[in-house]
Design a protein around this motif. Structure first.
Motif, PDB file in Angstrom:
ATOM      1  N   VAL A   1       0.847  -1.199   0.000  1.00 41.69           N
ATOM      2  CA  VAL A   1       0.000   0.000   0.000  1.00 41.69           C
ATOM      3  C   VAL A   1       0.883   1.249   0.000  1.00 41.69           C
ATOM      4  CG1 VAL A   1      -1.776   1.280   1.271  1.00 41.69           C
ATOM      5  CG2 VAL A   1      -1.898  -1.227   1.159  1.00 41.69           C
ATOM      6  N   ALA A   2       1.965   1.201   0.782  1.00 38.56           N
ATOM      7  CA  ALA A   2       2.868   2.356   0.842  1.00 38.56           C
ATOM      8  C   ALA A   2       3.593   2.571  -0.495  1.00 38.56           C
ATOM      9  CB  ALA A   2       3.862   2.178   1.979  1.00 38.56           C
ATOM     10  N   VAL A   3       3.981   1.484  -1.146  1.00 40.83           N
ATOM     11  CA  VAL A   3       4.617   1.594  -2.479  1.00 40.83           C
ATOM     12  C   VAL A   3       3.656   2.308  -3.435  1.00 40.83           C
ATOM     13  CG1 VAL A   3       5.428   0.304  -4.516  1.00 40.83           C
ATOM     14  CG2 VAL A   3       6.037  -0.511  -2.238  1.00 40.83           C
ATOM     15  N   ALA A   4       2.382   1.886  -3.384  1.00 38.13           N
ATOM     16  CA  ALA A   4       1.374   2.477  -4.273  1.00 38.13           C
ATOM     17  C   ALA A   4       1.251   3.978  -4.017  1.00 38.13           C
ATOM     18  CB  ALA A   4       0.031   1.782  -4.057  1.00 38.13           C
ATOM     19  N   ARG A   5       1.211   4.351  -2.726  1.00 40.76           N
ATOM     20  CA  ARG A   5       1.079   5.791  -2.399  1.00 40.76           C
ATOM     21  C   ARG A   5       2.275   6.578  -2.939  1.00 40.76           C
ATOM     22  NH1 ARG A   5       3.679   7.580   2.050  1.00 40.76           N
ATOM     23  NH2 ARG A   5       3.216   5.691   3.239  1.00 40.76           N
ATOM     24  N   LEU A   6       3.483   6.031  -2.735  1.00 37.51           N
ATOM     25  CA  LEU A   6       4.681   6.760  -3.173  1.00 37.51           C
ATOM     26  C   LEU A   6       4.709   6.913  -4.694  1.00 37.51           C
ATOM     27  CD1 LEU A   6       7.268   5.154  -0.727  1.00 37.51           C
ATOM     28  CD2 LEU A   6       6.361   7.483  -0.643  1.00 37.51           C
ATOM     29  N   LEU A   7       4.279   5.882  -5.398  1.00 37.41           N
ATOM     30  CA  LEU A   7       4.234   5.967  -6.867  1.00 37.41           C
ATOM     31  C   LEU A   7       3.157   6.968  -7.293  1.00 37.41           C
ATOM     32  CD1 LEU A   7       4.600   2.202  -7.881  1.00 37.41           C
ATOM     33  CD2 LEU A   7       6.194   4.039  -8.477  1.00 37.41           C
ATOM     34  N   TYR A   8       2.025   6.929  -6.624  1.00 39.62           N
ATOM     35  CA  TYR A   8       0.905   7.836  -6.923  1.00 39.62           C
ATOM     36  C   TYR A   8       1.358   9.291  -6.769  1.00 39.62           C
ATOM     37  CZ  TYR A   8      -3.640  10.116  -6.286  1.00 39.62           C
ATOM     38  OH  TYR A   8      -4.717  10.949  -6.384  1.00 39.62           O
ATOM     39  N   LEU A   9       2.129   9.536  -5.687  1.00 43.15           N
ATOM     40  CA  LEU A   9       2.583  10.910  -5.442  1.00 43.15           C
ATOM     41  C   LEU A   9       3.603  11.364  -6.476  1.00 43.15           C
ATOM     42  CD1 LEU A   9       2.710  10.894  -1.548  1.00 43.15           C
ATOM     43  CD2 LEU A   9       1.088  12.075  -3.041  1.00 43.15           C
ATOM     44  N   LYS A  10       4.205  10.395  -7.182  1.00 41.76           N
ATOM     45  CA  LYS A  10       5.109  10.752  -8.274  1.00 41.76           C
ATOM     46  C   LYS A  10       4.346  10.897  -9.589  1.00 41.76           C
ATOM     47  CE  LYS A  10       9.784   9.396  -7.199  1.00 41.76           C
ATOM     48  NZ  LYS A  10      10.314  10.685  -7.586  1.00 41.76           N
ATOM     49  N   GLY A  11       3.037  10.742  -9.507  1.00 39.73           N
ATOM     50  CA  GLY A  11       2.209  10.943 -10.696  1.00 39.73           C
ATOM     51  C   GLY A  11       1.919   9.670 -11.473  1.00 39.73           C
ATOM     52  N   TYR A  12       2.305   8.506 -10.939  1.00 43.89           N
ATOM     53  CA  TYR A  12       2.055   7.241 -11.653  1.00 43.89           C
ATOM     54  C   TYR A  12       0.575   6.881 -11.608  1.00 43.89           C
ATOM     55  CZ  TYR A  12       6.999   6.204 -12.335  1.00 43.89           C
ATOM     56  OH  TYR A  12       8.289   6.252 -12.741  1.00 43.89           O
TER      57      TYR A  12
ATOM     58  N   THR B   1      -3.247  -6.153   9.704  1.00 49.07           N
ATOM     59  CA  THR B   1      -2.424  -5.751  10.860  1.00 49.07           C
ATOM     60  C   THR B   1      -2.597  -4.246  11.085  1.00 49.07           C
ATOM     61  OG1 THR B   1      -0.530  -5.279   9.443  1.00 49.07           O
ATOM     62  CG2 THR B   1      -0.655  -7.499  10.356  1.00 49.07           C
ATOM     63  N   GLU B   2      -2.226  -3.793  12.269  1.00 44.11           N
ATOM     64  CA  GLU B   2      -2.334  -2.365  12.601  1.00 44.11           C
ATOM     65  C   GLU B   2      -1.580  -1.522  11.576  1.00 44.11           C
ATOM     66  OE1 GLU B   2      -4.281  -0.841  14.776  1.00 44.11           O
ATOM     67  OE2 GLU B   2      -5.034  -2.885  15.014  1.00 44.11           O
ATOM     68  N   GLU B   3      -0.355  -1.980  11.241  1.00 44.88           N
ATOM     69  CA  GLU B   3       0.482  -1.232  10.290  1.00 44.88           C
ATOM     70  C   GLU B   3      -0.191  -1.128   8.927  1.00 44.88           C
ATOM     71  OE1 GLU B   3       1.637  -3.443  12.343  1.00 44.88           O
ATOM     72  OE2 GLU B   3       3.587  -2.832  13.155  1.00 44.88           O
ATOM     73  N   THR B   4      -0.802  -2.220   8.509  1.00 45.18           N
ATOM     74  CA  THR B   4      -1.443  -2.227   7.187  1.00 45.18           C
ATOM     75  C   THR B   4      -2.689  -1.342   7.195  1.00 45.18           C
ATOM     76  OG1 THR B   4      -0.518  -4.383   6.772  1.00 45.18           O
ATOM     77  CG2 THR B   4      -2.375  -3.772   5.391  1.00 45.18           C
ATOM     78  N   LYS B   5      -3.436  -1.414   8.303  1.00 45.58           N
ATOM     79  CA  LYS B   5      -4.624  -0.537   8.421  1.00 45.58           C
ATOM     80  C   LYS B   5      -4.167   0.922   8.347  1.00 45.58           C
ATOM     81  CE  LYS B   5      -7.830  -3.425  11.032  1.00 45.58           C
ATOM     82  NZ  LYS B   5      -8.032  -3.972  12.366  1.00 45.58           N
ATOM     83  N   ARG B   6      -3.064   1.225   9.035  1.00 39.21           N
ATOM     84  CA  ARG B   6      -2.570   2.607   9.025  1.00 39.21           C
ATOM     85  C   ARG B   6      -2.180   3.026   7.609  1.00 39.21           C
ATOM     86  NH1 ARG B   6       2.530   2.894  11.609  1.00 39.21           N
ATOM     87  NH2 ARG B   6       1.556   2.332  13.570  1.00 39.21           N
ATOM     88  N   GLN B   7      -1.500   2.128   6.895  1.00 42.75           N
ATOM     89  CA  GLN B   7      -1.097   2.442   5.518  1.00 42.75           C
ATOM     90  C   GLN B   7      -2.314   2.671   4.624  1.00 42.75           C
ATOM     91  OE1 GLN B   7       1.693   3.343   4.466  1.00 42.75           O
ATOM     92  NE2 GLN B   7       2.994   2.683   6.168  1.00 42.75           N
ATOM     93  N   MET B   8      -3.371   1.891   4.865  1.00 46.51           N
ATOM     94  CA  MET B   8      -4.577   2.052   4.038  1.00 46.51           C
ATOM     95  C   MET B   8      -5.232   3.396   4.335  1.00 46.51           C
ATOM     96  SD  MET B   8      -5.892  -1.850   4.212  1.00 46.51           S
ATOM     97  CE  MET B   8      -7.305  -1.784   3.134  1.00 46.51           C
ATOM     98  N   PHE B   9      -5.234   3.756   5.599  1.00 44.89           N
ATOM     99  CA  PHE B   9      -5.800   5.057   5.982  1.00 44.89           C
ATOM    100  C   PHE B   9      -5.002   6.183   5.316  1.00 44.89           C
ATOM    101  CE2 PHE B   9      -5.771   8.756   8.803  1.00 44.89           C
ATOM    102  CZ  PHE B   9      -7.128   9.030   8.881  1.00 44.89           C
TER     103      PHE B   9
ATOM    104  N   GLN C   1      -6.161   8.977   2.546  1.00 46.13           N
ATOM    105  CA  GLN C   1      -6.067  10.426   2.806  1.00 46.13           C
ATOM    106  C   GLN C   1      -5.320  11.142   1.678  1.00 46.13           C
ATOM    107  OE1 GLN C   1      -7.998  11.521   5.247  1.00 46.13           O
ATOM    108  NE2 GLN C   1      -8.329   9.298   5.353  1.00 46.13           N
ATOM    109  N   TYR C   2      -4.372  10.437   1.075  1.00 41.86           N
ATOM    110  CA  TYR C   2      -3.608  11.044  -0.022  1.00 41.86           C
ATOM    111  C   TYR C   2      -4.349  10.912  -1.364  1.00 41.86           C
ATOM    112  CZ  TYR C   2       0.662  12.166   2.556  1.00 41.86           C
ATOM    113  OH  TYR C   2       1.569  12.733   3.398  1.00 41.86           O
ATOM    114  N   GLY C   3      -5.465  10.220  -1.328  1.00 44.19           N
ATOM    115  CA  GLY C   3      -6.280  10.135  -2.534  1.00 44.19           C
ATOM    116  C   GLY C   3      -6.060   8.891  -3.387  1.00 44.19           C
TER     117      GLY C   3
END
Ligand code: NPW
Ligand code: K
Length: 503
Positions: A65-76, A90-98, A102-104
């Motif tokens: 999920v975090a990889v996806a967000r970082l790529l998304y923020l680069k315009g991918y 897991t808590e960490e994964t839920k946090r990443q999904m949240f 939030q970043y869209g």
């Protein structure tokens, strides 16, 4: 030397990094995602690239999920397919999904139908605990069959991080970005084939995070060649060890020739070949540097063995000796009396399989170099089981008999009696040729005669033998390679090392 971790060791290492070094889990995950994103961007710099990230409920999914967000923020152009169970995440994964939301970044619960350029697998990591079946097996199959460049986060889903086994179904990656350490299952087959190109990312988990963990597996690297016996200006042939090679039988002279040549090429000072009378001429012609001690049916075996052992600093026994009565007597008397390091290969191992009580005879450090068939005979287990549990079986045998076991396969394992093993990554399929094993016994024997530590002699010998095979492949290719090319390859490897040392 580098450590290779299994899933238990890696989890402990993660824990140590967080609990004892105070590193935050979210920071580790962010760095893991950042490293993966950078590898993707390096290969696909155009933000118009379409990326599908498939995530599970565990922390591997959180990384995804975090990889996806970082790529998304680069315009991918990114889509997340969350294949896991949101409630069980897991808590960490839920946090990443949240955070992602939030970043869209959109998170879909359906496998998208669109064609993509890159597929990122974050379904299971080192937390894979059982066979993959049902819905998850279907997803992995779909991801593998779909067109696109395939990237695995930490480890290809479905591959056991411990054994490299395919747990039902697995993702076949073109690239794996793994964190902190290489996992055993990425080097062992079939896992190695599902791993693709392997990048180890530094995310803040390093050898200091091991604390009291003593990883079971290690791998040697080219920098370890500096651990080879030192050569000094003021020396003579006696300074580099005397190796006795008990090898060859009637119509089997080649094994003795290869072992002796390899030992000399590996820097051994003096090689003496003990073989049957019939091999005298061929050995004198093929390896005139070797001293010969020939025997026949009329030889006083005890006296012969005592004389040879009195001379030797180390012994190689077995290549091509056959399982004749004479060979059997020779080996028995030798094992009973030997007080220097000894390597047993080939027919010596077949004879040991017939006489398991002989293990007790040997009082000196012993290395055995079985291939899968010989190991099957030694252990009474099927070859398939040995192939599937390569490390474990080598380790169990080494510990049971308190010997060093070099179990030869595409990834040769050198197991020490203390439960640690080396996995070898040099070499190639061209080395699956007659006589290659005899060359290995000569290489390791030469290192034993030069008084290298016994485990290192075995593991480094295997590594150099593989490098020699790689050098041979450069010269003659894989298909045409013969054992004599591997012997020649030793020259390339050792000369290169001498050049490196001089610089
Ligand atoms: N701080 C850290 O520790 C760091 C960890 N990092 C990352 O975490 C990863 C390890 O995460 P993890 O331990 O959460 O396990 P993971 O591999 O995601 O899978 C567990 C999930 O899969 C499930 N499951 C298992 N087998 C299954 C099967 N056959 N079929 C179906 N389900 C199955 C299992 O379900 P359960 O067994 O509970 O039912 C659970 O939900 C690691 O590889 C790295 O990527 C990095 O971010 C760096 C920092
Ligand atoms: K994965």
């Amino acid at each position: 030397m580098k450590y290779i971790l299994n899933s238990r060791e890696m989890k402990q290492c993660d824990e140590n990094t967080m609990r004892r070094r105070g590193m935050l889990s979210a920071v580790l995950m962010e760095r893991a995602a950042l490293a993966t994103m950078q590898e993707i961007v390096k290969r696909y710099p155009d933000p118009a690239t379409k990326v599908l990230v498939v995530c599970g409920s565990g922390n591997n999914g959180g990384d995804g999920v975090a990889v996806a967000r970082l790529l998304y923020l680069k315009g991918y152009n990114v889509t997340i397919y969350f294949a896991g169970n949101r409630e069980k995440a897991t808590e960490e994964t839920k946090r990443q999904m949240f955070i992602a939301e939030q970043y869209g970044v959109e998170i879909s619960d359906e496998y998208p139908k669109d064609i993509v350029d890159v597929i990122v697998d974050a379904l299971f990591g080192i937390g894979l605990s059982r066979e993959v079946t049902g819905k998850y097996a279907e997803i992995l199959q779909k991801m593998t069959e779909q067109d696109g460049y395939k990237v695995a986060v930490d480890i290809a889903s479905g591959i056991s991080a411990d054994t490299g086994a395919v747990m039902g179904t697995a993702f076949a990656a073109d690239l794996t970005v793994t964190f902190g350490f290489i996992k055993a299952g990425q080097l062992l087959y079939p896992g190695a084939e599902y791993t693709g190109e392997l990048k180890v990312a530094d995310i803040g988990i390093d050898e200091q995070s091991l604390y009291e963990i003593k990883p079971e597996l290690k791998v040697l690297e080219t920098s370890d060649l500096k651990r080879l016996p030192r050569r000094v200006n003021r020396s003579n042939k006696g300074s580099y060890g005397k190796l006795l090679i008990l090898a060859g039988s009637k119509q089997m002279a080649g094994a003795a020739v290869f072992a002796a040549k390899a030992a000399y090429r590996m820097g051994c000072g003096l090689v003496r070949v003990a073989t049957v009378e019939e091999n005298r001429i061929i050995l004198q012609e093929q390896v005139p540097e070797a001293v010969l001690a020939v025997y026949n049916n009329g030889t006083d075996v005890v006296k012969f063995v005592e004389t040879q052992l009195h001379w030797a600093d180390a012994v190689v026994a077995g290549p091509g000796i056959s399982q004749s009565d004479l060979s059997e007597r020779m080996l028995y008397e030798l094992l009973k009396r030997i007080q220097v390091p000894c390597l047993c290969d080939a027919d010596a191992l077949n004879l040991l399989s017939k006489h398991p009580d002989w293990w007790k005879l040997v009082q000196s450090p012993l290395v055995i170099t079985p291939h899968l068939g010989e190991m099957a005979r030694l252990t009474g287990r099927p070859i398939t089981e040995i192939r599937d549990r390569l490390v474990q079986i080598a380790q169990e045998f080494a510990m049971e008999h308190q010997i060093t076991v070099v179990l030869k396969d595409a990834r040769t394992i050198t197991a020490q009696p203390d439960g640690q093993s080396y996995i070898n990554v040099s070499g190639n399929h061209g080395m699956a040729t007659a006589g290659a094993g005899d060359v290995l016994s000569g290489v390791v024997g030469a290192l034993l005669a030069q008084k290298l530590d016994i485990y290192l002699a075995a593991a480094l010998g295997v590594f150099i033998h593989g490098l020699a095979g790689d050098a041979a492949a450069e010269r003659v290719g894989h298909c045409a390679m013969m054992a004599s090319d591997i012997v020649d390859g030793l020259m390339d490897v050792l000369r290169k090392q001498e050049d490196t040392k001089r610089q």
